[in-house]
Design a protein around this motif. Structure first.
Motif, mmCIF file in Angstrom:
data_model
loop_
_atom_site.group_PDB
_atom_site.id
_atom_site.type_symbol
_atom_site.label_atom_id
_atom_site.label_comp_id
_atom_site.label_asym_id
_atom_site.label_seq_id
_atom_site.Cartn_x
_atom_site.Cartn_y
_atom_site.Cartn_z
ATOM 1 N N TYR A 11 -21.103 -10.636 27.559
ATOM 2 C CA TYR A 11 -21.542 -11.065 28.888
ATOM 3 C C TYR A 11 -20.673 -12.262 29.251
ATOM 4 N N LEU A 42 -31.207 -18.296 31.860
ATOM 5 C CA LEU A 42 -31.805 -18.545 30.542
ATOM 6 C C LEU A 42 -31.229 -19.854 30.008
ATOM 7 N N ASP A 101 -27.550 -1.971 27.053
ATOM 8 C CA ASP A 101 -28.826 -2.671 26.852
ATOM 9 C C ASP A 101 -29.883 -2.099 27.781
ATOM 10 N N TYR A 161 -29.340 -13.381 32.109
ATOM 11 C CA TYR A 161 -29.140 -11.927 32.213
ATOM 12 C C TYR A 161 -29.379 -11.529 33.659
ATOM 13 N N PRO A 216 -36.650 -20.557 17.491
ATOM 14 C CA PRO A 216 -37.652 -19.490 17.457
ATOM 15 C C PRO A 216 -37.143 -18.215 18.116
ATOM 16 N N THR A 217 -37.870 -17.150 17.940
ATOM 17 C CA THR A 217 -37.430 -15.881 18.508
ATOM 18 C C THR A 217 -37.380 -15.978 20.039
ATOM 19 N N GLY A 218 -36.360 -15.380 20.605
ATOM 20 C CA GLY A 218 -36.195 -15.429 22.059
ATOM 21 C C GLY A 218 -35.572 -16.732 22.543
ATOM 22 N N ALA A 219 -35.120 -17.582 21.599
ATOM 23 C CA ALA A 219 -34.578 -18.891 21.997
ATOM 24 C C ALA A 219 -33.204 -18.754 22.633
ATOM 25 N N GLY A 220 -32.498 -17.667 22.316
ATOM 26 C CA GLY A 220 -31.176 -17.468 22.920
ATOM 27 C C GLY A 220 -30.053 -17.473 21.903
ATOM 28 N N LYS A 221 -30.376 -17.284 20.633
ATOM 29 C CA LYS A 221 -29.338 -17.324 19.578
ATOM 30 C C LYS A 221 -28.346 -16.168 19.756
ATOM 31 N N THR A 222 -28.908 -14.967 19.927
ATOM 32 C CA THR A 222 -28.031 -13.801 20.097
ATOM 33 C C THR A 222 -27.241 -13.936 21.395
HETATM 34 N N1 LIG Z 1 -29.875 -7.531 27.459
HETATM 35 C C1 LIG Z 1 -30.804 -8.366 27.906
HETATM 36 N N2 LIG Z 1 -31.232 -8.274 29.176
HETATM 37 C C2 LIG Z 1 -32.164 -9.128 29.659
HETATM 38 N N3 LIG Z 1 -32.748 -10.105 28.919
HETATM 39 C C3 LIG Z 1 -32.374 -10.242 27.646
HETATM 40 C C4 LIG Z 1 -31.381 -9.383 27.063
HETATM 41 N N4 LIG Z 1 -31.208 -9.764 25.773
HETATM 42 C C5 LIG Z 1 -32.047 -10.809 25.568
HETATM 43 N N5 LIG Z 1 -32.741 -11.095 26.690
HETATM 44 C C6 LIG Z 1 -33.721 -12.187 26.846
HETATM 45 O O1 LIG Z 1 -33.061 -13.414 26.644
HETATM 46 C C7 LIG Z 1 -33.854 -14.288 25.870
HETATM 47 C C8 LIG Z 1 -33.055 -14.719 24.634
HETATM 48 O O2 LIG Z 1 -32.868 -13.606 23.793
HETATM 49 P P1 LIG Z 1 -32.013 -13.640 22.471
HETATM 50 O O3 LIG Z 1 -31.919 -12.261 21.970
HETATM 51 O O4 LIG Z 1 -30.752 -14.364 22.736
HETATM 52 O O5 LIG Z 1 -32.925 -14.523 21.539
HETATM 53 P P2 LIG Z 1 -32.793 -14.777 19.981
HETATM 54 O O6 LIG Z 1 -32.929 -16.239 19.802
HETATM 55 O O7 LIG Z 1 -31.575 -14.152 19.458
HETATM 56 O O8 LIG Z 1 -34.085 -14.065 19.447
HETATM 57 P P3 LIG Z 1 -34.306 -13.348 18.020
HETATM 58 O O9 LIG Z 1 -34.337 -14.397 16.991
HETATM 59 O O10 LIG Z 1 -35.622 -12.707 18.214
HETATM 60 O O11 LIG Z 1 -33.190 -12.368 17.871
HETATM 61 C C9 LIG Z 1 -35.118 -13.551 25.532
HETATM 62 O O12 LIG Z 1 -36.118 -13.989 26.439
HETATM 63 C C10 LIG Z 1 -34.782 -12.111 25.772
HETATM 64 O O13 LIG Z 1 -35.897 -11.425 26.259
#
Ligand SMILES: Nc1ncnc2c1ncn2[C@@H]1O[C@H](COP(=O)(O)OP(=O)(O)OP(=O)(O)O)[C@@H](O)[C@H]1O
Length: 599
Positions: free
Chosen positions: A400, A365, A123, A359, A384-390
């Protein structure tokens, strides 16, 4: 990385083949020795011939050419030649073996390391830079070892032998020459130090350029769409210019070596010649030995120039080794002392128990996530995007590790199970389907390498992709190119679903595609997903309304935490964030299957 550390690490690879390595050194010693005694052998003939000629000229009775002596010298010269060429051949052959084998080991270690390195490393680093370490850098080390090592050894030994021979021939004359060696060495050191930094900068600039180029090429379409070609080219130009400047500096500094050292040795050459001639005239030195001496001056001069010439290659190899070993020293995925195992088949109960994660641990987070899923349930994760789903999925797969709290599968804390064992129970269908260069059959079989063709086709049928594959030229034998650009996005998704069907995981993770495909394909994908989710615990990063409404549990995430959870009816009744989202986005446009929840 310190030079001694780099050399020690390199030696640890060569040491495995030390038998052959020592043989190559011994053979090189023989070769260099044979080279070193050449002037003396020739000197014997010259001295004898000149004495014979002088006797003939002076009319000494019975004077003539001493042919038997000259013949012996020729035999000696021939044996010397055998030693020289035999040593050269054996030395090169043994070294090639050692270098190729140890670099094979190094490449394997890099590849193994890459599989143990945490996802966080990838990453945080550009793939191109990692690629440069795996390919260019290893190449630079191989070239240096293969081409330069013997030459370097040759040069060092050559100097040592030449000095010894000169001391034997005439130590006073030899001293004049020996004095110039530390001067040359001292000058070379100054230049080397400066060029080492420059070569390091050059290697870094190359890695940076590689990384950028790789990134830009993979985003080629987006760059064109957004008309960013000029910016892209201009950044490339800057990075390219940086590489050019560092490359120029590195080469320029190391190229100063030759003329400077050449000047010192030519000076020594002139002085020894004059003093040598005076010694011959005074009768303290034979003509043959003087010519041997003059040849030795060259035998010293040449290796010094050789060493300096090689210094560029060696410098960049040392810089490259540093980068490779740096990669090999990267922290690996933390392995907890393993105390638990999971059965071959798990029921699929998943529990998040007060999970905290960031992270950057200083900046969490997720502060406190708790929920539990029963076996076979479908969980829709929305937010919403960036909520933490991934991130939630990253934690579940142990890409992780949680900072505190626990994630449990069938009641077992996943931190106490080896990662590979945990991941055996999971299947993933990602938006960005990864297909590689091979035919479709092999791409699908990736889900289960043991599966036979019939099982692969059966899985393709469950994933609604069998008919489509049959319409392709070559069917299952059709080759997919590197970018898989000869297959549409929706078709790729169906293929990755087929892979998941084949791997038959206990727990499934689906990242629903946000991109729209035509309604018919959309329905095929939807029903394929339903098929694969059937009877197993599934986490879906959901964008389709139908998935969300049919889920047993919806986790609504915001800013890293779960702010609401329950099924559609329960969440609507709560009249909170989810209900707002639903009312504002979906109610008006509710249609079957192909509605996307967009944030
Ligand atoms: N590898 C990483 N290192 C540091 N911060 C990260 C990393 N991956 C994600 N983040 C941060 O963690 C937060 C959550 O990210 P995540 O990808 O889980 O969101 P998401 O809900 O899956 O968003 P999306 O719908 O856009 O995919 C975001 O603020 C992102 O910037």
């Amino acid at each position: 990385m310190k030079l001694t550390d780099v050399l020690q690490r390199l030696w640890s690879y060569l040491r495995v083949y030390r038998g052959q390595f020592i043989l190559s050194i011994l053979a090189t010693i023989v070769q260099t020795f044979a080279q070193a005694i050449e002037p003396v052998i020739l000197g014997l003939a010259i001295t004898e011939l000149s004495a014979n000629v002088l006797d003939i000229v002076n009319g000494v009775p019975g004077a003539g050419i001493n042919y038997s002596y000259i013949a012996w010298v020729c035999v000696l010269y021939f044996i010397r030649g055998m030693g020289f060429h035999g040593g050269q051949f054996i030395g090169q052959y043994a070294l090639t073996n050692v270098v190729q084998k140890s670099m094979y080991d190094l490449r394997n270690d890099i590849s193994n390391k890459a599989s143990r390195i945490p996802v966080s490393y990838f990453d945080a680093h550009q793939t191109g830079d990692i690629l440069a370490r795996m390919t260019n850098d290893v190449d630079a080390i191989t070239n240096a070892l293969q081409q330069s090592f013997i030459q370097l050894l040759n040069a060092v030994l050559g100097i040592a032998f030449a000095i010894t021979m000169m001391l034997i021939l005439d130590w006073k004359l030899a001293l004049i020459l020996i004095v110039t060696i530390p001067i040359s060495y001292f000058l070379a050191q100054i230049i080397l130090k400066k060029s080492q930094t420059a070569f390091q900068q050059q290697a870094d600039a190359l890695g940076d350029l590689f990384g950028y180029t790789q990134e830009q090429l993979s985003g080629f379409t987006e760059i064109k769409v957004y008309g960013k070609q000029e910016e892209s080219v201009s950044v490339f130009r800057d990075k390219n210019a940086r590489l050019r400047d560092h490359g120029f500096k590195a080469s320029f500094i190391s190229s100063l070596m030759m003329p400077i050292l050449g000047f010192v040795s030519n000076l020594a050459y002139a002085v020894t010649s004059v003093v040598g001639v005076l010694a011959v005239l005074a009768g303290r030195l034979t003509v043959g030995n003087l010519q041997a001496f003059v040849q030795y001056v060259w035998q010293i001069n040449q290796p010094i120039q050789m060493i300096t010439q090689l210094s560029g290659v060696i410098q960049s190899a040392i810089a490259a080794s540093g980068r490779v070993f740096e990669f090999l020293d990267e922290e690996e995925e933390y392995q907890m002392p393993v105390s638990n195992t999971l059965p071959d088949k798990v029921a699929g109960a998943v529990e998040f128990d007060h999970v905290r994660f960031g992270y950057d641990p200083q900046n969490p987070l997720m502060t406190d996530i708790s929920f539990s899923v029963n076996p076979g349930e479908t969980v829709a994760v929305v937010g919403p995007t960036g909520a933490g789903k991934t991130t939630l999925i990253n934690l579940l797969m142990r890409f992780y590790d949680v900072d505190s709290g626990a994630i449990k599968v069938d009641g077992v804390d996943i931190k106490t199970i080896p990662r590979s064992e945990l991941r055996k129970h999971f299947g993933m269908v990602l938006q960005d389907a990864w297909l590689y260069t091979d035919n479709i059959m092999e791409n699908l079989r990736f889900g289960d390498l043991e599966a036979n063709d019939y099982e692969v086709m059966e899985a393709a049928q469950v994933a609604n992709v069998h008919h489509f594959i049959q319409t392709l030229p070559g069917g299952y034998d059709m080759e997919i190119n590197e970018e898989a650009s000869n297959i549409s996005l929706g078709q790729k998704q169906l293929m990755t679903i087929a892979r998941a069907v084949l791997s038959d995981p206990d727990i499934l993770i689906l990242d629903e595609a946000t991109s729209s495909v035509d309604t018919r394909l959309e329905q095929l994908i939807q029903s394929a997903m339903d098929n694969v989710m059937e009877g197993r615990t599934s986490f879906v990063i959901a964008h389709r309304l139908s998935t969300i409404k049919n889920a047993d549990m919806i986790l609504v995430m915001q800013n890293g935490n779960i702010i609401e959870h329950g099924n559609h009816e329960q969440l609507m009744a709560q009249d909170g964030f989810y209900a707002d989202l639903y009312n504002s986005q979906f109610q008006k446009q509710e249609q079957p299957a192909d509605i996307h929840m967009s944030y």
